[in-house]
Design an enzyme around this catalytic site. Structure first.
Site, PDB file in Angstrom:
ATOM      1  N   GLU B 147       0.905  -1.219   0.104  1.00  0.00           N
ATOM      2  CA  GLU B 147       0.102  -0.273  -0.014  1.00  0.00           C
ATOM      3  C   GLU B 147       0.973   1.360  -0.114  1.00  0.00           C
ATOM      4  O   GLU B 147       0.820   2.038   1.034  1.00  0.00           O
ATOM      5  CB  GLU B 147      -0.973  -0.017   1.115  1.00  0.00           C
ATOM      6  CG  GLU B 147      -2.188  -1.051   1.052  1.00  0.00           C
ATOM      7  CD  GLU B 147      -2.852  -1.042   2.149  1.00  0.00           C
ATOM      8  OE1 GLU B 147      -2.883  -0.527   3.121  1.00  0.00           O
ATOM      9  OE2 GLU B 147      -4.091  -1.823   2.224  1.00  0.00           O
ATOM     10  N   GLU B 325      -6.529  -7.477  -1.170  1.00  0.00           N
ATOM     11  CA  GLU B 325      -7.379  -7.663   0.467  1.00  0.00           C
ATOM     12  C   GLU B 325      -8.739  -7.359   0.175  1.00  0.00           C
ATOM     13  O   GLU B 325      -9.099  -6.144  -0.314  1.00  0.00           O
ATOM     14  CB  GLU B 325      -6.538  -6.680   1.321  1.00  0.00           C
ATOM     15  CG  GLU B 325      -5.096  -6.656   1.364  1.00  0.00           C
ATOM     16  CD  GLU B 325      -4.420  -5.710   2.393  1.00  0.00           C
ATOM     17  OE1 GLU B 325      -5.065  -5.031   3.102  1.00  0.00           O
ATOM     18  OE2 GLU B 325      -3.134  -5.853   2.653  1.00  0.00           O
TER      19      GLU B 325
END
Lengths: 643, 643, 643
Positions: B147, B325
């Site tokens: 991320e 995710e």
């Protein structure tokens, strides 16, 4: 004295454009009917590209080109934008904000007023400038720096400011032997015994930021006074130099609702006060109008905010004042930036003249395609085509040809505005959102709704002859001779709330306020109120936000429904023991008007009048036509009626 | 090419659990029908507990255990969480925030992308990892870092960033002799003459924070471009190393609505784009939905936000993309963290597949009882009992067995998304709250309400063949060849507002925008508007927040009630001179749809469709059943209809 | 033990006034009926004007003058206001805020509790003070420091705090060999494996501020526990010294809703707990009441907030408690500062006595004309005239003459309040705005609406004999023996939500919470909810903001409309799986009341009762009269009815 001719002008940045454009620009300015062109105020990096390497050539030619086209030049000193190399010379010249962070290079106004080295650099460049152009036939006026205080730049928490503040305090509390300061006197005056805040030496005194909870209000107020004095000192240094080299008048362009320094004090060193009027930007950003009014006037601006500043700067300039920058279209810096309603640029211009302006200069000639203000409209678009504002400027120029000159007349009503009081309220609003500026402005609005022309006076005024009524709300500190002068003036006097509530060093005086000779009233207790708990007043209106308990033998003018007085009067002296809403202030103004034979109107929303010696102006700030006693006013309309 | 199989996976942290649990966990994962297990991305402190002391044993055994159960491992590089000892080696590796404060150790992403020493450490650990596992049969994919940009970590105001920015600028403005940079070129390009901001040397240039008022927008935009480039450089260093040691594809897991770096640029170094989809967290935290929609979709998530990112990452991955995710239950990090409506975990999973995902991995296997994400649901509870999400994952796994594989098809409509434009709008929104992302997303929503499947394209796209319509709102800088490619594409083209409004260095171009060949329209003035003053458009809808004045000979498509054009068209080129509300954008889409023979639906609130080559998917994001042309859709329902 | 006499007092600052006023002030105090006079707590700069130069003369004379008038002196230690010269000795004694900025001299409480040098200075001055006045016949009580924690002063991010925190952690996780700490134990307890946050040494641990995203909640909670312990340590140092020199009781004046340190822990070192009660300031600033209630009670204060603190400090003082500062009129520090409704000063005083106060002291005697609290009313105005509060104080003094003494009685209901739980909720509210204090206070309000008198108990309570019901909501960590003691108490027990949800180091325990012996319920999932999505409960009321999913065999007490349980019960154990609104909490209290034969009333808005052993008090917090079963209660009325 004959009435001075009303003139128009524009702000111009020759350094932004190819030199081959200058002559054509100048020709179009003159053709539009403009008289003035302001230049130079941000050009330091081009005047002095490297330290001590001065490049006058381009500026010589620009002035020559503009002057040759018949324009008069207002030449600005470039001290609001020190070049990047200045930081290499004076790395500590930056102001620090209240959290201790440097306010860095990369925009403008990146200097601390207390920095001795930078002040010296300013003296140097202003000397050079004044020496070179002081007798230039085209340079007809000067502007010192630009918008002092804009972007919250008055107050700095730098080391330079700390040292200077200590010295300033020494001078405020001089030792009896004249040697330095009397720290005991300061401790007593501030009440430093409270919370063990006593100082042993002036060098123990820090700036009043980052304290655990609020600092002593006397400390904060002193720091604000000092900060104001530093601006005045900075400006005076420039004015003194220019005056030594030039006979042209000196102006500064103040910014709307910047109250962190005393404009009267600074104005004492100027020949002309001027201010920068951005009605739409102000409405979005700083008027504090209701949501409904922000919506209603989004393309017109607040109907009283500009007028207030016009009247304020007429006082600051002791009669001589200009608009140095007039919004000509949408701006770039407000939360929302709408385009003006067609006609408003003309209305704003005439409104300034009605209030006594000698000149109105539009900002700016051509919209810059680059940098921070690229979204700020000019009279020309970036591609040199005419923007909508230009036609309105041209129309005013035409109308001016037949119009009388500046013809001021003393207004029947005076309103005192005191920067020091504004600082005191900021230091201690007592209730959330309470502000001195807003209190005075609420009174101003009420006077304007009643159709009255208003003179704004400084707190140093002592001669009130010619005024039928004087309003002085919220003057938290009142000098004894001001009290006396008001009481003996013969005018209807309206003071309160919070008038005389503190001594010079922010202590509550005993006897308790207001302690005005001839008026038996004592403020025995004060309270601040949630906005949702206004106290209704018998007969209409409310007290909102701030209320005082009044004791004494003066007659009740207004009372709440329990009979407790809200305003009292004895002879010509009226005391308001609270913050009246619009309805209550209207009742107050009408009552005073009746007592003093003032001609009272009831103007509709957005319609305002202003009298000169020979004319009454009517202005319609609405986007629809309105019927008035003087006839039908179109949207954004202006009527001039002989008196 | 045969359709790739659709697969499921999960994120797992063997280092969090006793080793004796691993085999049972792996068995249950496989039994649930999962294919992938992502591990390792936060494990640096266990891989290298002390500097240069590598402990591979546990990771070897974890990969072996998972692989032996039939799972494929996605191995993450651990560079998002440097261990505490790294700070001892590189005390200055932390990013600084815009106020100059270090962003300290104690959570994650505590590094500045510009720090050379830390980048070297990352190269070292990635080399070790890739060398050890590059040919491991169970390691079937890689994830670089985690991320990028999450927690606002792209932009750093550190010394390392300052130095790197200066060098980057030198490269942007190279000297003619190739020796360093041309500072004059930079000054001219940025318009630094404004406010005397000229620089004498690149080393004079500071980062654009803490300036007195706003910095030069050209300066800010350059810094944002630089900051994006630093992320791309950082990622490329890892990808190059992995690729040298492994043939498995490389992914990165982007985070929703993180736009501070250019995902297309970074994606060029990846084999697969993936993103982390948290529909409920996003709705509370970053969608920007109305209060009513936040309430209505609180347990379902926004009906368009995930789809937008699916389409975006399909473009970023050049066709190959995953959910790395997927939210499986309540999360921990939003202002409010409700549980999903039963069925939504399945819906979100199918929605990703409908948009072309190859794999959907749930985050995480078992809820951690400790640390920052202890309130983040997993497929298992902390006590290893099944959490509600597991049954829905299992259900999808079963459904996948009979379903076709990934079967992408070019959509009929394209929408251009440009990170650079997003930065430009952030640098200069002009009106409070105006954002490029929201503008594009508003268009996307309108296309989806009309039942259209959409391809998102990068601004580098030049080939628009196959598209019936291309929308490119808000592209504040448009390359000349993009303009040309659009004008000549044969598709219906919709651009504006603000299209082509700035050149590459953030100056207003002359001739004025949009300056599109074949479309005679000029934006002669712009304004931003208070949200409470929408401008009604004839026929329905309004312009809200941002409006342009349009001049030129193009035909009026929409006009306000004064007749002033709001949108104009010439041939297949449409220009929107303002920000349309939902009704106006629906009218725009329907109109374009009619002109280009697009099949237009009118979908009810919360119902959306998505077409693949062989199926149409219907999704019901409401908590109640809805009747649709394809039949009754239950709450949280998914329908698959052959085309 | 005979009932202690109820007494009144006042706070006084002789150092603020000319010495010639003291005797007259003392005479008027005594004449008003006051017993106590608190002095000295801010006078360090006058006791020790220069380092080590002690000036006792004025304080000797002040105590003599006051004592001679018949008053008893409460002598404060001056450590809340170190003089300016202290900073010269200890430049690093200031606390740092969470952003790393020093909290500077210029107001009060400018010290870090962890600074060893300042603690030593405090020991020195307290020793001097205790030595001089420990046996003075007029000094009848002591106050240590002043309002610990006021102005957010518990938590400091200074270097001193960092070093002390590391040592404190070593003691929390001692090495087996007793030599320093066991860092592995800390890593395991905190779950530092998550995000690679493992530490190699205690000296690696930083304070949990300025992390990139949220720090480990275990880290934050530990720092809050440490910070509380530092306050306790600081206070104990003073108490130990005073006790060595004096037999007079030692108090501290806690401030309302300051929960950053454990008042029970600190209270263990005191003889008397006292608190500073400012009902109107609190209502505006910290109660958290609805806008409607803030408006309704603006001049009366919240009807439960003071009572809650009275009951709290009765527990903290183990039966002995005072009001050390009672609001006597408008204050200066809240957002809005209205004057109290006539009668409220009397009501507040009687309310304190009804809850068992031994003494109520008004703050302050005479309004100070200077410094930070110049707008804070006293019993006298600045000009020494009587302020309205004085008459009410005098009235109470008269009423006390005929009234019984302090006559406490165990209440039928207990409510546990746990500071540690408050910190845990602050560290992890999970939903925006969720606070432990508010949860407990909501339960307290419901009990009071039902007319119940309440005892507040610390979480260390194990003996619940005599209580018919015990409420313990939100105890996020519950010691095993507390669970057992509650389960075996024989009282009706109400726990939840979040009870036992974490172990001592903030990990989720397995088996999952609440894990209470005798109650088969498991919290299988939790969620936080937007305020606009309350979950309706069958029969009335809602769950708002926070909800748990409950599994197990216990009986359902409340359920939502899907039948899912909201509260469950087994035997005398009730678990609430969510945050009930007022209606649901009323239903809960009524139900528990019926089960345990508690006498339940339904009190109107603003009316409250409180029972002592021999009387029932009725209080009307409304500004209008109310009919009650005990008769007509006037506005601000107090009724005393024998039981």
């Amino acid at each position: 004295m004959t009435a001075m001719r009303r003139t128009l002008g524009v702000c111009y940045y020759p350094e932004h454009w190819p030199e081959e454009l200058w002559a054509e620009d100048a020709r179009r300015m003159a053709e539009t009917g403009l008289t003035w062109v302001r230049i130079g105020e941000f050009a330091w990096s081009r005047i002095e590209p490297e330290p001590d390497q001065l490049d006058w050539g381009w500026l010589d030619r620009a002035i020559e080109t503009l002057g040759a086209a018949g324009l008069k030049v207002v030449l600005g000193t470039p001290t609001a934008t020190p070049p990047r190399w200045m930081l290499n010379r004076h790395p500590d010249m930056l102001a620090l904000d209240s959290e201790g962070r440097p306010r860095k290079f990369g925009s403008r106004r990146h200097y601390c007023f207390s920095h001795a080295g930078y002040l010296e650099e300013c003296r140097r460049i202003v000397t050079e400038l004044a020496h070179r152009y002081g007798r230039n036939p085209y340079v007809a006026a000067w502007q010192a720096d630009n918008e002092y205080g804009c972007h919250d730049t008055v107050i700095s928490y730098s080391d330079a400011a700390r040292r200077a503040f200590r010295d300033w305090l020494r001078a405020q509390f001089p030792a009896v032997n004249g040697n330095g300061g009397d720290i005991g006197a300061l401790n007593r005056a501030w009440g430093n015994v409270f919370w063990s805040m006593d100082y042993a030496d002036f060098d123990d005194i820090d700036l009043p930021n980052l304290t655990v909870t609020e600092p002593n209000p006397a400390h904060s107020l002193a720091f604000r006074r000092f900060s104001s004095a530093q601006v005045v000192r900075f400006n005076r240094a420039q004015a003194d130099i220019i005056r030594a080299h030039s006979d042209a008048p000196i102006a500064h362009n103040y910014m709307g609702r910047v109250t962190e320094f005393d404009h009267f004090d600074l104005g004492a060193d100027l020949d002309i006060a001027s201010w920068d009027s951005y009605p739409l930007g102000f409405l979005e950003d700083r008027v504090g109008a209701s949501d409904a009014d922000q919506r209603h006037f989004a393309r017109q601006g607040d109907p009283d905010f500009q007028a207030f500043h016009h009247d304020l700067y007429r006082a600051v300039g002791r009669g001589r004042w200009w608009i140095m920058e007039q919004q000509p279209g949408p701006v770039n810096w407000a939360p929302y930036n709408p385009a003006p309603l067609p006609g408003m640029v003309r209305l704003w211009t005439w409104e300034a003249f009605a209030h006594g302006a000698e000149a109105v200069c539009y900002f700016r000639w051509r919209q810059a395609p680059f940098a921070q203000e690229q979204m700020h409209a000019g009279l020309l678009r970036p591609d040199s085509a005419e923007a909508p504002g230009l036609a309105e400027a041209r129309q005013v120029a035409g109308e001016l040809a037949d119009a009388p000159g500046v013809d001021p007349e003393q207004a029947p009503v005076a309103l005192i505005f005191d920067y020091d009081a504004d600082w005191a309220w900021k230091v201690q609003p007592h209730g959330k959102g309470l502000s001195y500026f807003s209190l005075v402005f609420d009174h101003y609005r009420a006077l304007r709704r009643a159709g009255l022309s208003v003179d704004i006076l400084p707190p140093s005024a002592r001669d009130f002859s010619g005024y039928r009524a004087v309003f002085a709300p919220g003057l938290i500190h009142m000098a004894a001779d001001l009290k006396r002068a008001l009481a003996e003036s013969g005018a209807e006097i309206v003071i309160g709330p919070r008038s005389g509530a503190r001594d010079r060093n922010f202590s509550i005086p005993v006897p308790l306020p207001p302690s005005l000779p001839g008026l038996d009233v004592t403020v025995s207790r004060v309270e601040s109120l949630r906005p949702d708990m206004p106290v209704p007043v018998e007969g209409g209106g409310t007290v909102t936000g701030y209320r005082e308990e009044l004791a004494g033998s003066a007659d009740t003018v207004f009372a709440d429904y329990s009979g407790a007085p809200v305003a009292v009067r004895q002879g010509r002296l009226t005391y308001m023991g609270g913050w009246g809403d619009a309805e209550l202030l209207d009742r107050l103004v009408v009552g005073i008007g009746l007592r003093s034979q003032l001609p009272i109107l009831q103007l509709p929303l957005g319609v305002r009048v202003r009298d000169t010696a020979i004319e009454r102006f009517w202005f319609n700030h609405n986007s629809c036509p309105v019927e008035t006693p003087a006839g039908r006013l179109p949207a954004a309309g202006v009527l001039r009626v002989p008196r």
